[in-house]
Design a protein around this motif. Structure first.
Motif, PDB file in Angstrom:
ATOM      1  N   TRP A 166      41.951  24.223  31.972  1.00  9.40           N
ATOM      2  CA  TRP A 166      41.498  25.472  32.591  1.00  9.40           C
ATOM      3  C   TRP A 166      40.045  25.743  32.237  1.00  9.40           C
ATOM      4  O   TRP A 166      39.268  26.233  33.068  1.00  9.40           O
ATOM      5  CB  TRP A 166      42.375  26.638  32.134  1.00  9.40           C
ATOM      6  N   LYS A 167      39.683  25.433  31.008  1.00  7.89           N
ATOM      7  CA  LYS A 167      38.291  25.634  30.581  1.00  7.89           C
ATOM      8  C   LYS A 167      37.338  24.814  31.449  1.00  7.89           C
ATOM      9  O   LYS A 167      36.294  25.307  31.899  1.00  7.89           O
ATOM     10  CB  LYS A 167      38.140  25.243  29.112  1.00  7.89           C
ATOM     11  N   GLU A 168      37.702  23.568  31.687  1.00  9.13           N
ATOM     12  CA  GLU A 168      36.860  22.690  32.492  1.00  9.13           C
ATOM     13  C   GLU A 168      36.729  23.193  33.931  1.00  9.13           C
ATOM     14  O   GLU A 168      35.689  23.034  34.568  1.00  9.13           O
ATOM     15  CB  GLU A 168      37.454  21.279  32.478  1.00  9.13           C
ATOM     16  N   LEU A 169      37.779  23.813  34.440  1.00  7.66           N
ATOM     17  CA  LEU A 169      37.775  24.276  35.819  1.00  7.66           C
ATOM     18  C   LEU A 169      37.033  25.599  36.000  1.00  7.66           C
ATOM     19  O   LEU A 169      36.363  25.814  37.013  1.00  7.66           O
ATOM     20  CB  LEU A 169      39.218  24.448  36.308  1.00  7.66           C
ATOM     21  N   VAL A 170      37.144  26.495  35.031  1.00  9.78           N
ATOM     22  CA  VAL A 170      36.661  27.870  35.219  1.00  9.78           C
ATOM     23  C   VAL A 170      35.247  28.083  34.684  1.00  9.78           C
ATOM     24  O   VAL A 170      34.469  28.865  35.244  1.00  9.78           O
ATOM     25  CB  VAL A 170      37.639  28.868  34.562  1.00  9.78           C
ATOM     26  N   ASP A 171      34.874  27.392  33.616  1.00  7.58           N
ATOM     27  CA  ASP A 171      33.578  27.643  32.971  1.00  7.58           C
ATOM     28  C   ASP A 171      32.382  27.580  33.925  1.00  7.58           C
ATOM     29  O   ASP A 171      31.481  28.428  33.847  1.00  7.58           O
ATOM     30  CB  ASP A 171      33.371  26.680  31.802  1.00  7.58           C
ATOM     31  N   PRO A 172      32.297  26.580  34.821  1.00  8.42           N
ATOM     32  CA  PRO A 172      31.109  26.521  35.692  1.00  8.42           C
ATOM     33  C   PRO A 172      30.921  27.765  36.544  1.00  8.42           C
ATOM     34  O   PRO A 172      29.789  28.227  36.734  1.00  8.42           O
ATOM     35  CB  PRO A 172      31.381  25.284  36.563  1.00  8.42           C
ATOM     36  N   VAL A 173      32.013  28.322  37.059  1.00  7.65           N
ATOM     37  CA  VAL A 173      31.885  29.516  37.893  1.00  7.65           C
ATOM     38  C   VAL A 173      31.567  30.739  37.049  1.00  7.65           C
ATOM     39  O   VAL A 173      30.736  31.569  37.415  1.00  7.65           O
ATOM     40  CB  VAL A 173      33.191  29.751  38.677  1.00  7.65           C
ATOM     41  N   ALA A 174      32.209  30.843  35.902  1.00  6.23           N
ATOM     42  CA  ALA A 174      31.940  31.979  35.022  1.00  6.23           C
ATOM     43  C   ALA A 174      30.483  31.968  34.569  1.00  6.23           C
ATOM     44  O   ALA A 174      29.863  33.026  34.391  1.00  6.23           O
ATOM     45  CB  ALA A 174      32.870  31.936  33.812  1.00  6.23           C
ATOM     46  N   GLU A 175      29.922  30.786  34.382  1.00  4.80           N
ATOM     47  CA  GLU A 175      28.516  30.676  33.996  1.00  4.80           C
ATOM     48  C   GLU A 175      27.612  31.253  35.075  1.00  4.80           C
ATOM     49  O   GLU A 175      26.617  31.915  34.783  1.00  4.80           O
ATOM     50  CB  GLU A 175      28.165  29.209  33.754  1.00  4.80           C
TER      51      GLU A 175
END
Length: 489
Positions: A166-175
């Motif tokens: 989940w971290k790999e999937l969500v981090d780019p958008v949250a950034e």
């Protein structure tokens, strides 16, 4: 999703059942549940941290805010609030996400089932089901087993094991959102508003952490394995099933529990084979999600409005803005192509698993057709994972063309055999496209591209000497011969 996930407000009146009520309240985190992890409830006449004019406690706002909290609850609430505001990590507060996910799991699922540690009998049942599933799949696919081990997880264990994905999937958008929060302020204000921006980014990290934590916690109450949503969320080579959820899944199907578990083990083992022996597939899927996410633009007008009215005492504003949809896909050919690529990839993965599992189960399980249709409908209807991505990045992880893809793979099996069908996974350019799903017969009978011949040609070209360049090996050999001649003389 909760409308007030941060739970800022005030607790309800003390329970009528006295000390027993207080004990229950303390054990359940103030009676708020996972949607209110910080233990603050609501107080009539109070808004956020402060009471309204003329409301209860207008003369003594601190009494209105915290008067009914006992010291233990108050200390825990401030500790968690301090942790949230002092967060200085990445774009998502993953510690908070894990905490809230586990709290959600501990509350039980909406159907009333609770999480529980997996006992020896269930562990043995899962191991035997996966072992038998792998034997059956040997006849249905040329890809060898991809499960080095089989494990039975509780819901809490599923949360722990899948958070890295989940971290790999969500981090780019949250950034992107974190950057946008700073960019919407005028340049002349950014230097002066440093602390405010820092606080907003901490809030943003908590906001995403809360959203993800709640979604993952709810999803943990529904998934039956590590690959339910078509992405490899668990550790590589580990086939995982959740016995408590399998029991709930099969409760109203009129199918023996052993058959339900075995059919789901077939699906899990098939996913494991695919991801283990198609080395480019995981990065292809995650890259497609990331490619789509990069084309998402933040609604800066909405974000500017939130920033302009931002009140540090009312952090729910950020959450509400996110829930209302702050992201919009860019209407560009690149973005449309990225979405089509992702949807097609998900459909091909799920369609292949559906076709292979059906081929393995149909001759052996009387309930194969019923279980297949149940899972197809379950997958098509969506669930918490789809809601999470739709909210966070405007994306639904749903294989819309699952049936089309399954029919295409079945037709390929009839026309080319198991080996010919599975050979298409050797290279991403060999896979069917969205257009091929519209015309499966045309793809099935199309002349195959033989990448082995291309590789052979490239290898020969690499070995062939360039006439424009000196042959160093030849020069070295000639030099050695001359030296030998000199030595002989």
């Amino acid at each position: 999703m909760s409308d007030t996930p941060f739970g800022f407000g005030l607790p309800p009146e003390e329970p009528d059942d006295g000390d027993e009520g207080k004990k229950k309240d303390q054990q359940s985190g103030g009676g708020q549940g996972p949607a209110n992890p910080f233990g603050f409830g609501g107080l009539p006449g109070a808004g956020g941290f402060g009471g309204g004019p003329g409301g209860p406690g207008a003369d003594n706002p601190f009494a209105a805010m915290f008067g009914s909290l006992n010291p233990n609850d108050l200390g825990a609430a401030f500790q968690q609030l301090g942790q949230m505001l002092s967060y200085e990590g990445g774009p998502v507060n993953w510690d908070m996400a894990k905490q809230i996910a586990r709290q959600t799991v501990s509350q039980g699922s909406p159907d009333g089932t609770k999480d529980a540690s997996v006992g020896p009998a269930d562990r043995k049942g899962v191991e035997e089901a996966v072992r038998l599933a792998d034997l059956w799949l040997d006849d249905a696919t040329s890809l060898p087993s991809g499960a080095a081990s089989a494990v039975a997880w509780s819901r809490a264990e599923w949360v722990e094991a899948t958070l890295p994905a989940w971290k790999e999937l969500v981090d780019p958008v949250a950034e992107r959102v974190g950057t946008a929060m700073g960019d919407v302020l005028p340049e002349e204000m950014q230097a002066m508003a440093g602390p405010l921006i820092g606080m907003m980014r901490s809030m943003g990290g908590a906001m995403f952490g809360t959203q993800i934590g709640q979604a993952v916690g709810v999803l943990a109450g529904e998934v039956v394995g590590s690959s339910d949503i078509g992405l490899p969320l668990g550790p590589a080579g580990k086939a995982a099933l959740l016995p408590v959820n399998i029991e709930t899944f099969g409760k109203d199907l009129s199918v023996p529990q052993e058959e339900v578990r075995l059919y789901l083990a077939l699906r899990e083992a098939a996913h494991q084979r695919l991801f283990a022996h198609v080395p480019w597939l995981r990065s292809h899927l995650f890259g497609a999600v990331d490619g789509y996410a990069r084309g998402i633009k933040v609604d800066t007008a909405k974000l500017e409005d939130v920033v302009g009215q931002f009140d540090p005492q009312n952090p729910e504003q950020l959450q509400e803005a996110l829930q209302q949809g702050m992201f919009q896909p860019e209407d560009t050919p690149e973005q449309k192509a990225a979405l089509a690529r992702l949807e097609t990839a998900l459909a091909l993965v799920e369609g292949w698993v559906d076709a292979v599992v059906h081929a393995a189960a149909k001759p052996r399980l009387s309930s194969a057709d019923a279980l297949r249709e149940t899972l197809r409908r379950r997958r098509a209807s969506g669930g918490p994972a789809e809601q999470t991505f739709a909210t966070l990045i405007g994306l639904e992880l749903r294989p819309r063309r699952l049936r089309d893809a399954s029919r295409l793979w079945a037709s390929l099996t009839d026309a080319r055999g198991v080996d010919g069908r599975d050979a298409l996974w050797a290279h991403p350019d060999m896979l069917p496209t969205a257009t091929d799903l519209d015309d499966p017969d045309g793809f099935v009978h199309r002349e195959q591209i033989d990448f082995s011949e291309l590789d052979k040609m490239l290898g020969e070209a690499a070995d062939k000497p360039d006439p424009k360049k000196p042959d160093l090996k030849k020069d070295e050999t000639e030099g050695e011969d001359e030296n030998k001649g000199d030595d002989a003389g």
